[in-house]
Design a protein around this motif. Structure first.
Motif, PDB file in Angstrom:
ATOM      1  N   PRO A 171       1.287  -0.999  -0.119  1.00 46.33           N
ATOM      2  CA  PRO A 171       0.689  -0.311  -0.133  1.00 46.33           C
ATOM      3  C   PRO A 171       0.756   1.147   0.302  1.00 46.33           C
ATOM      4  CG  PRO A 171      -0.044  -1.226   2.550  1.00 46.33           C
ATOM      5  CD  PRO A 171       0.658  -2.114   1.459  1.00 46.33           C
ATOM      6  N   LEU A 172       0.158   2.535  -0.450  1.00 47.02           N
ATOM      7  CA  LEU A 172       0.936   3.679  -0.248  1.00 47.02           C
ATOM      8  C   LEU A 172       1.236   3.994   0.968  1.00 47.02           C
ATOM      9  CD1 LEU A 172       2.235   5.144  -2.631  1.00 47.02           C
ATOM     10  CD2 LEU A 172      -0.202   6.418  -2.843  1.00 47.02           C
ATOM     11  N   ALA A 173       1.380   4.888   1.619  1.00 49.84           N
ATOM     12  CA  ALA A 173       1.925   6.034   2.497  1.00 49.84           C
ATOM     13  C   ALA A 173       0.377   6.140   2.964  1.00 49.84           C
ATOM     14  CB  ALA A 173       3.250   6.039   3.285  1.00 49.84           C
ATOM     15  N   GLU A 174       0.304   7.343   3.676  1.00 45.81           N
ATOM     16  CA  GLU A 174      -0.750   7.900   4.311  1.00 45.81           C
ATOM     17  C   GLU A 174       0.190   9.301   4.047  1.00 45.81           C
ATOM     18  OE1 GLU A 174      -3.918   7.753   4.508  1.00 45.81           O
ATOM     19  OE2 GLU A 174      -4.744   5.768   4.941  1.00 45.81           O
ATOM     20  N   GLY A 175      -0.670  10.279   3.181  1.00 45.93           N
ATOM     21  CA  GLY A 175      -0.215  11.389   3.143  1.00 45.93           C
ATOM     22  C   GLY A 175       0.540  11.669   1.885  1.00 45.93           C
ATOM     23  N   SER A 176       0.964  10.427   0.603  1.00 44.05           N
ATOM     24  CA  SER A 176       1.412  10.384   0.320  1.00 44.05           C
ATOM     25  C   SER A 176       1.132  10.106  -1.078  1.00 44.05           C
ATOM     26  CB  SER A 176       3.247   9.615   0.476  1.00 44.05           C
ATOM     27  OG  SER A 176       4.443   9.181  -0.509  1.00 44.05           O
ATOM     28  N   ASP A 177       1.970  10.369  -2.103  1.00 41.01           N
ATOM     29  CA  ASP A 177       1.977   9.916  -3.735  1.00 41.01           C
ATOM     30  C   ASP A 177       2.857   9.302  -4.414  1.00 41.01           C
ATOM     31  OD1 ASP A 177       3.364  11.990  -4.730  1.00 41.01           O
ATOM     32  OD2 ASP A 177       0.840  12.666  -5.745  1.00 41.01           O
ATOM     33  N   VAL A 178       3.997   9.277  -3.419  1.00 42.12           N
ATOM     34  CA  VAL A 178       4.852   8.394  -3.640  1.00 42.12           C
ATOM     35  C   VAL A 178       4.982   6.936  -3.827  1.00 42.12           C
ATOM     36  CG1 VAL A 178       7.599   8.557  -4.483  1.00 42.12           C
ATOM     37  CG2 VAL A 178       5.794  10.520  -4.811  1.00 42.12           C
ATOM     38  N   THR A 179       5.677   5.752  -3.974  1.00 39.17           N
ATOM     39  CA  THR A 179       5.854   4.845  -3.192  1.00 39.17           C
ATOM     40  C   THR A 179       7.180   4.684  -3.132  1.00 39.17           C
ATOM     41  OG1 THR A 179       6.640   3.966  -5.394  1.00 39.17           O
ATOM     42  CG2 THR A 179       4.697   3.676  -5.409  1.00 39.17           C
ATOM     43  N   LYS A 180       7.532   3.772  -1.852  1.00 37.09           N
ATOM     44  CA  LYS A 180       8.564   3.503  -1.820  1.00 37.09           C
ATOM     45  C   LYS A 180       9.999   2.535  -2.880  1.00 37.09           C
ATOM     46  CE  LYS A 180       7.461  -1.433  -0.361  1.00 37.09           C
ATOM     47  NZ  LYS A 180       7.410  -2.067   1.012  1.00 37.09           N
ATOM     48  N   PRO A 181      10.699   2.601  -2.379  1.00 33.37           N
ATOM     49  CA  PRO A 181      11.665   2.872  -3.517  1.00 33.37           C
ATOM     50  C   PRO A 181      11.583   1.358  -4.068  1.00 33.37           C
ATOM     51  CG  PRO A 181      12.965   4.090  -2.135  1.00 33.37           C
ATOM     52  CD  PRO A 181      11.897   3.834  -1.159  1.00 33.37           C
ATOM     53  N   ILE A 182      10.912   0.952  -5.907  1.00 36.85           N
ATOM     54  CA  ILE A 182      11.620  -0.760  -6.004  1.00 36.85           C
ATOM     55  C   ILE A 182      12.298  -0.577  -7.118  1.00 36.85           C
ATOM     56  CG2 ILE A 182      10.067  -1.079  -7.611  1.00 36.85           C
ATOM     57  CD1 ILE A 182       7.923   0.515  -7.095  1.00 36.85           C
ATOM     58  N   ILE A 183      13.013  -1.719  -6.626  1.00 35.85           N
ATOM     59  CA  ILE A 183      14.156  -1.829  -7.457  1.00 35.85           C
ATOM     60  C   ILE A 183      13.910  -3.311  -8.684  1.00 35.85           C
ATOM     61  CG2 ILE A 183      16.199  -3.057  -7.953  1.00 35.85           C
ATOM     62  CD1 ILE A 183      17.178  -3.054  -4.790  1.00 35.85           C
ATOM     63  N   THR A 184      14.353  -2.818 -10.249  1.00 38.80           N
ATOM     64  CA  THR A 184      13.817  -3.682 -11.246  1.00 38.80           C
ATOM     65  C   THR A 184      14.740  -3.917 -12.218  1.00 38.80           C
ATOM     66  OG1 THR A 184      11.896  -4.993 -12.711  1.00 38.80           O
ATOM     67  CG2 THR A 184      12.763  -2.409 -12.994  1.00 38.80           C
ATOM     68  N   THR A 185      15.394  -4.570 -12.537  1.00 39.10           N
ATOM     69  CA  THR A 185      15.833  -5.434 -14.058  1.00 39.10           C
ATOM     70  C   THR A 185      14.898  -4.877 -14.744  1.00 39.10           C
ATOM     71  OG1 THR A 185      17.564  -6.235 -12.025  1.00 39.10           O
ATOM     72  CG2 THR A 185      17.802  -6.728 -14.751  1.00 39.10           C
ATOM     73  N   LEU A 186      15.965  -4.119 -16.407  1.00 39.35           N
ATOM     74  CA  LEU A 186      15.341  -3.862 -17.616  1.00 39.35           C
ATOM     75  C   LEU A 186      16.384  -4.953 -18.856  1.00 39.35           C
ATOM     76  CD1 LEU A 186      14.498  -0.123 -17.659  1.00 39.35           C
ATOM     77  CD2 LEU A 186      13.397  -1.884 -17.206  1.00 39.35           C
ATOM     78  N   SER A 187      15.716  -5.566 -19.277  1.00 40.95           N
ATOM     79  CA  SER A 187      16.169  -6.601 -19.972  1.00 40.95           C
ATOM     80  C   SER A 187      16.175  -5.681 -22.062  1.00 40.95           C
ATOM     81  CB  SER A 187      16.492  -8.139 -20.554  1.00 40.95           C
ATOM     82  OG  SER A 187      16.198  -8.553 -18.703  1.00 40.95           O
ATOM     83  N   PHE A 188      17.085  -5.815 -22.987  1.00 42.94           N
ATOM     84  CA  PHE A 188      17.228  -5.601 -23.673  1.00 42.94           C
ATOM     85  C   PHE A 188      17.688  -5.739 -24.570  1.00 42.94           C
ATOM     86  CE2 PHE A 188      16.946  -1.643 -21.175  1.00 42.94           C
ATOM     87  CZ  PHE A 188      16.147  -0.444 -21.514  1.00 42.94           C
ATOM     88  N   ALA A 189      16.864  -6.430 -25.843  1.00 47.32           N
ATOM     89  CA  ALA A 189      17.680  -7.009 -27.405  1.00 47.32           C
ATOM     90  C   ALA A 189      18.718  -6.510 -27.878  1.00 47.32           C
ATOM     91  CB  ALA A 189      17.031  -7.363 -27.987  1.00 47.32           C
TER      92      ALA A 189
END
Length: 210
Positions: A171-189
């Motif tokens: 869930p989103l923190a009350e009073g905020s419209d921005v998420t906690k940091p997310i880590i992902t890995t993007l793959s490119f051909a």
């Protein structure tokens, strides 16, 4: 030789994208789209919906997401009596689910489908990127970023939303419209084409981060 040149070109494109993001996502967005920003928004931006319906779903109707929707308190098991006296079992929306249900919810490809929606997302900031890593002909770039959630329904603040496994950053923190940091890995051909985002793939200094 041609393949080597294509891989070098892809690495150069991704490297330029990383350089653009060192100043933050908002600054990068002002400079215009980059491969990293476009890939993140393609994978994580757009409507936040679970596409299921129409309701009630009874008898032999397939309800792929009813288990997680039920865990989140958005649908419940029901029994509906038919005109002939027989009874059908299935699922229907709870009051919380009705508040989120849209019979023509927007989909990421611009079409509509029945679903339960609780907001829309776009990249807020790219906090950090790791140096690209190449495996075979595919280049991987790990990114730490945040999302801005807008057009929000109150459900984005509910702990129950964590039971919808496709949105682990809520869930989103009350009073905020921005998420906690997310880590992902993007793959490119090798051509530079974006292939996929894999939040479970870690390398470098983030290899042990959850």
């Amino acid at each position: 030789m041609r393949l080597v040149l294509m891989i070098f070109a892809a690495l150069l494109v991704v490297g330029l994208a990383i350089g653009k993001f060192k100043g933050g996502g908002a600054d990068a967005a002002r400079k215009g789209p980059s491969p990293v920003l476009a890939a993140l928004n393609q994978s994580y931006g757009g409507p936040l919906c679970v596409y299921e319906g129409p309701f009630p779903k009874v008898g032999r109707e397939v309800c792929l997401h009813c288990s997680t929707l039920r865990d989140a308190g958005l649908v419940e098991r029901v029994r509906l009596r038919q005109a002939d006296g027989s009874e059908l079992q299935g699922h229907d929306l709870t009051a919380a689910g009705m508040a989120l249900y849209d019979s023509a919810a927007p989909t990421p490809n611009g079409k509509t489908a029945p679903g339960l929606c609780f907001g829309k997302a776009r990249v807020a900031e790219v906090i950090e990127t790791l140096p690209p890593m190449r495996l075979g002909s595919v280049t991987h770039v790990s990114v730490r970023f945040t999302l801005q959630i807008f057009d929000r329904a109150p459900f984005v603040h509910s702990p129950d939303i964590a039971r919808l496994k496709q949105y682990p950053y809520l869930p989103l923190a009350e009073g905020s419209d921005v998420t906690k940091p997310i880590i992902t890995t993007l793959s490119f051909a090798a051509s530079g084409e974006f292939l996929e985002a894999d939040p479970g793939f870690r390398y470098g200094k983030w290899v042990n981060e959850k």
